[in-house]
Write a protein that holds these residues in place. Structure first.
Motif, short mmCIF file in Angstrom:
data_model
loop_
_atom_site.label_atom_id
_atom_site.label_comp_id
_atom_site.label_asym_id
_atom_site.label_seq_id
_atom_site.Cartn_x
_atom_site.Cartn_y
_atom_site.Cartn_z
N TYR A 204 0.88 -1.17 0.00
CA TYR A 204 0.00 0.00 0.00
C TYR A 204 0.91 1.22 0.00
O TYR A 204 1.71 1.41 0.93
CB TYR A 204 -0.91 0.02 1.23
CG TYR A 204 -1.95 1.11 1.22
CD1 TYR A 204 -3.12 0.98 0.49
CD2 TYR A 204 -1.75 2.28 1.94
CE1 TYR A 204 -4.08 1.98 0.48
CE2 TYR A 204 -2.70 3.28 1.94
CZ TYR A 204 -3.86 3.12 1.20
OH TYR A 204 -4.80 4.12 1.19
N GLY A 356 -9.52 -10.09 -0.16
CA GLY A 356 -10.66 -9.19 -0.22
C GLY A 356 -10.96 -8.56 1.14
O GLY A 356 -11.24 -7.36 1.24
N VAL A 359 -8.22 -5.91 1.90
CA VAL A 359 -8.38 -4.67 1.13
C VAL A 359 -9.48 -3.80 1.74
O VAL A 359 -9.33 -2.58 1.90
CB VAL A 359 -8.67 -5.01 -0.34
CG1 VAL A 359 -9.11 -3.76 -1.10
CG2 VAL A 359 -7.43 -5.59 -1.01
N ASP A 363 -8.93 -0.07 3.46
CA ASP A 363 -9.69 1.10 3.01
C ASP A 363 -10.46 1.73 4.17
O ASP A 363 -10.52 2.96 4.29
CB ASP A 363 -10.65 0.69 1.90
CG ASP A 363 -9.93 0.40 0.58
OD1 ASP A 363 -8.81 0.90 0.41
OD2 ASP A 363 -10.49 -0.33 -0.26
N THR A 378 -2.74 4.26 -2.40
CA THR A 378 -3.24 3.28 -3.36
C THR A 378 -2.56 1.95 -3.14
O THR A 378 -1.41 1.89 -2.70
CB THR A 378 -3.00 3.74 -4.81
OG1 THR A 378 -1.59 3.97 -5.00
CG2 THR A 378 -3.78 5.01 -5.13
N ALA A 383 -2.29 -6.64 -5.03
CA ALA A 383 -3.46 -6.07 -4.37
C ALA A 383 -4.19 -5.09 -5.28
O ALA A 383 -5.42 -5.04 -5.30
CB ALA A 383 -3.04 -5.38 -3.07
N LYS A 384 -3.46 -4.30 -6.05
CA LYS A 384 -4.09 -3.36 -6.98
C LYS A 384 -4.81 -4.11 -8.10
O LYS A 384 -5.93 -3.73 -8.48
CB LYS A 384 -3.03 -2.43 -7.56
CG LYS A 384 -3.59 -1.40 -8.51
CD LYS A 384 -2.49 -0.48 -9.03
CE LYS A 384 -3.06 0.57 -9.99
NZ LYS A 384 -2.00 1.47 -10.49
N GLN A 387 -8.02 -5.44 -6.69
CA GLN A 387 -9.02 -4.39 -6.50
C GLN A 387 -9.67 -4.01 -7.83
O GLN A 387 -10.89 -3.84 -7.92
CB GLN A 387 -8.37 -3.18 -5.85
CG GLN A 387 -9.36 -2.14 -5.34
CD GLN A 387 -8.65 -1.00 -4.64
OE1 GLN A 387 -7.57 -0.57 -5.06
NE2 GLN A 387 -9.25 -0.48 -3.59
N SER A 388 -8.87 -3.90 -8.88
CA SER A 388 -9.43 -3.60 -10.20
C SER A 388 -10.31 -4.72 -10.70
O SER A 388 -11.36 -4.48 -11.32
CB SER A 388 -8.29 -3.34 -11.19
OG SER A 388 -7.47 -2.27 -10.76
N GLU A 391 -13.70 -4.55 -8.99
CA GLU A 391 -14.51 -3.45 -9.51
C GLU A 391 -15.10 -3.79 -10.87
O GLU A 391 -16.21 -3.34 -11.21
CB GLU A 391 -13.66 -2.19 -9.61
CG GLU A 391 -13.22 -1.64 -8.25
CD GLU A 391 -12.28 -0.46 -8.38
OE1 GLU A 391 -11.89 -0.16 -9.53
OE2 GLU A 391 -11.94 0.15 -7.35
#
Length: 572
Positions: A204, A356, A359, A363, A378, A383-384, A387-388, A391
């Protein structure tokens, strides 16, 4: 993306390759005796088909119940999608571990080497570890003297009997006993997306244009993340707590003793700067001679009190006589991401936690701490990507459902039938509505022509009718029994599938082929399109308790003498 691509490939194959292969590969086989395995499997398939027919009858008798079950299943699926923990890549056990030591930022190289030796000895003592390679310093990432790195090879799975994560969990409390040298281990993964090298598996990153504000908020974020139960091994690559000693000399006193600033600077560089003073040449190699004080004097700033400066007249003047020391913090390294300074906080998953959940927890922690808008946080790396993916999952699922609906619409030649079948409700034209009253001829013809498949069958029937009339005109006029077919009543109504009156309508209207020919051809046309025997029980009709379609003889009313009685029009 994988599901959508698989469905699209399945659509292409099922509509192109499979029909061609069926036409080329599937052949009709003559009746022959079969073995016991064939007979046994056929009986099993028969039982399976019977059970399916029984369940289908029950389902069709209770459409409202099945509709409720369908809606409940959809609601339960959405609930489970929200409830079930989500991950990205499954955790691999490659038999390799990566370790990182982050000692105090003011530690010396000699002290760090001793810490590394202690950590390596603890790891090597574990029965699941095969070899350990460790080093400290060096260039690139984590090149500061307070950082050590290790590569650990585990024994084969059948020998150690534990997974990589279980070995890490067993080593974690042992390594915590080494003072001043927190050690972080992670299992090396074959699949890793982006992210910089760090002490843990997930990152992060905080970014800001103001370095001072970034350095002020990074420790707060790290402390907040340490309170989250879903993650462990929280650490940061922020290196702004190094120790330095500023040597401030008294110019007046130094000048009175004959000491210049350049002389004081050269003395300090000779002691701590690793000055190269000579090169030793040998027949096979050459060696650089470096001058420095003994390593035991590198440990802390108190060694400055033991430094003497030689004056121009040869006298030894203590450095402390003309200087004073001011300790202060200094930045060891500044990391960047893009063009902005960045601090990365890395972490691992706690046992039983999913990515999940981690994350969402991170947040929420950033929301609770009130991270300012000037400091942007971010996820990076895996992990990024996760997250994408989360979404975009609703859109990918919607695309998959639309693709499946298009496939069903192509197969059923209608985009209404898939909805009807999936909702278990009957619709007109599916075959469960039974006989319908006779419609007006023009209206029936207009409605029936709206279906693409009906128009195709209409063209084919008209083409077959013209061929039959052309081939049988002469034979029909010279009937062997001498019966005058023209004397039969031509009041036979047209079959409802023959648009425009069919052959009967054309013959009765004086189409040029003779009235008798038209009647006989129409009778043969009915016989050709309908099976000769009474159809057996059908689940759709049986479930609705509707009358089955009657045989062509019953619908045509064939008399014992072979003459055809007038047809009765049946609804579709």
């Amino acid at each position: 993306m994988t599901l959508s691509a698989a469905i699209l490939v399945s659509l292409l194959v099922s509509l192109t390759t499979i029909p061609m292969l069926c036409a080329r590969v599937l052949k009709s086989e003559p009746a022959a005796a079969h073995g016991w395995w064939y007979c046994t499997s056929e009986r099993g398939f028969g039982l399976l088909a019977g059970g399916y027919a029984t369940s289908l009858r029950w389902v069709l008798r209770h459409p409202r119940t099945m509709l409720v079950v369908t809606l409940g299943t959809m609601a339960l699926t959405v609930y489970l999608y929200i409830l079930v923990p989500k991950g990205f890549f499954p955790q691999q056990d490659t038999g390799r571990l990566f370790g990182n030591i982050q000692a105090a930022q003011d530690i010396s190289f000699q002290a760090m080497r001793q810490k590394l030796t202690d950590v390596v000895d603890i790891i090597k003592s574990d029965p699941a570890v095969d070899t350990v390679t460790g080093f400290t310093g060096g260039g690139g990432h984590a090149g500061t003297t307070n950082t050590g790195r290790m590569f650990i090879a585990l024994k084969p799975q059948e020998e150690r009997g534990l997974s990589s994560d279980e070995v890490i969990a067993r080593l974690r409390p042992k390594l915590a006993k080494v003072p001043g040298a927190p050690t972080y281990l992670q299992a090396i993964q074959d699949l890793r997306i982006g992210g910089r090298a760090s002490s843990a598996q997930y990152q992060y990153t905080l970014q800001s244009v103001d370095l001072a504000e970034l350095n002020a908020w990074a420790p707060k974020v790290e402390a907040k993340l340490r309170t989250i139960q879903e993650i462990v091994d929280v650490n940061s690559d922020q290196q702004d707590r190094g120790q330095q000693s500023l040597v401030v000399f008294d110019r007046v006193t130094a000048s009175r003793l004959g000491l210049s600033p350049q002389l004081i600077d050269d003395t300090l560089y000779d002691a701590f700067g690793q000055r190269q003073v000579s090169i030793m040449y040998t027949p096979l190699n050459q060696y650089h001679v470096v001058m420095e004080v003994a390593p035991q004097y590198w440990q802390n700033a108190s060694a400055l009190h033991d430094i003497y400066v030689r004056s121009p007249n040869g006298a030894q003047v203590p450095l402390s006589a003309v200087t004073r020391y001011e300790p202060a913090n200094t930045i060891l390294s500044v990391n960047h991401q893009g063009q902005f300074p960045a601090v990365t906080v890395s972490f691992n998953m706690a046992p039983g936690a999913s990515l999940g959940q981690a994350v969402l927890a991170v947040d929420q922690a950033m929301h609770d701490i009130g991270l300012p808008a000037t400091v942007r946080g971010t996820f990076q790396g895996t992990a990024k990507a996760f997250q994408s993916s989360v979404e975009n999952q609703p859109w990918l699922i919607l695309a998959a459902l639309v693709t499946v609906y298009i496939v069903l619409g192509i197969l059923y030649e209608s985009y209404i039938h898939p909805i009807t079948i999936l909702s278990t409700l009957p619709s007109a034209g599916v075959g469960v509505a039974g006989p319908a009253p006779v419609q007006d001829g023009a209206e029936h013809d207009r409605v029936d022509r709206d279906h693409v498949a009906d128009r195709h069958r209409e063209k084919k029937r008209h083409h077959d009718d013209r061929l039959r009339v052309a081939q049988r005109t002469d034979g029909g006029r010279e009937d062997s029994a001498g019966s005058d077919l023209r004397s039969l009543s031509v009041a036979v109504p047209s079959d409802h599938d023959d648009h425009g009156g069919g052959l009967v309508g054309r013959a009765s209207a004086g189409g040029g082929h003779g009235g008798g020919i038209g009647v006989a051809a129409a009778a043969r046309h009915c016989d050709r399109r309908r099976p000769a025997r009474e159809p057996g029980p059908h689940p759709l009709y049986d479930s609705r308790r509707l009358p089955l379609p009657r045989s062509p003889e019953a619908s045509m009313g064939t008399s014992p003498g072979g003459r055809s009685a007038p047809c009765r029009i049946r609804g579709r």
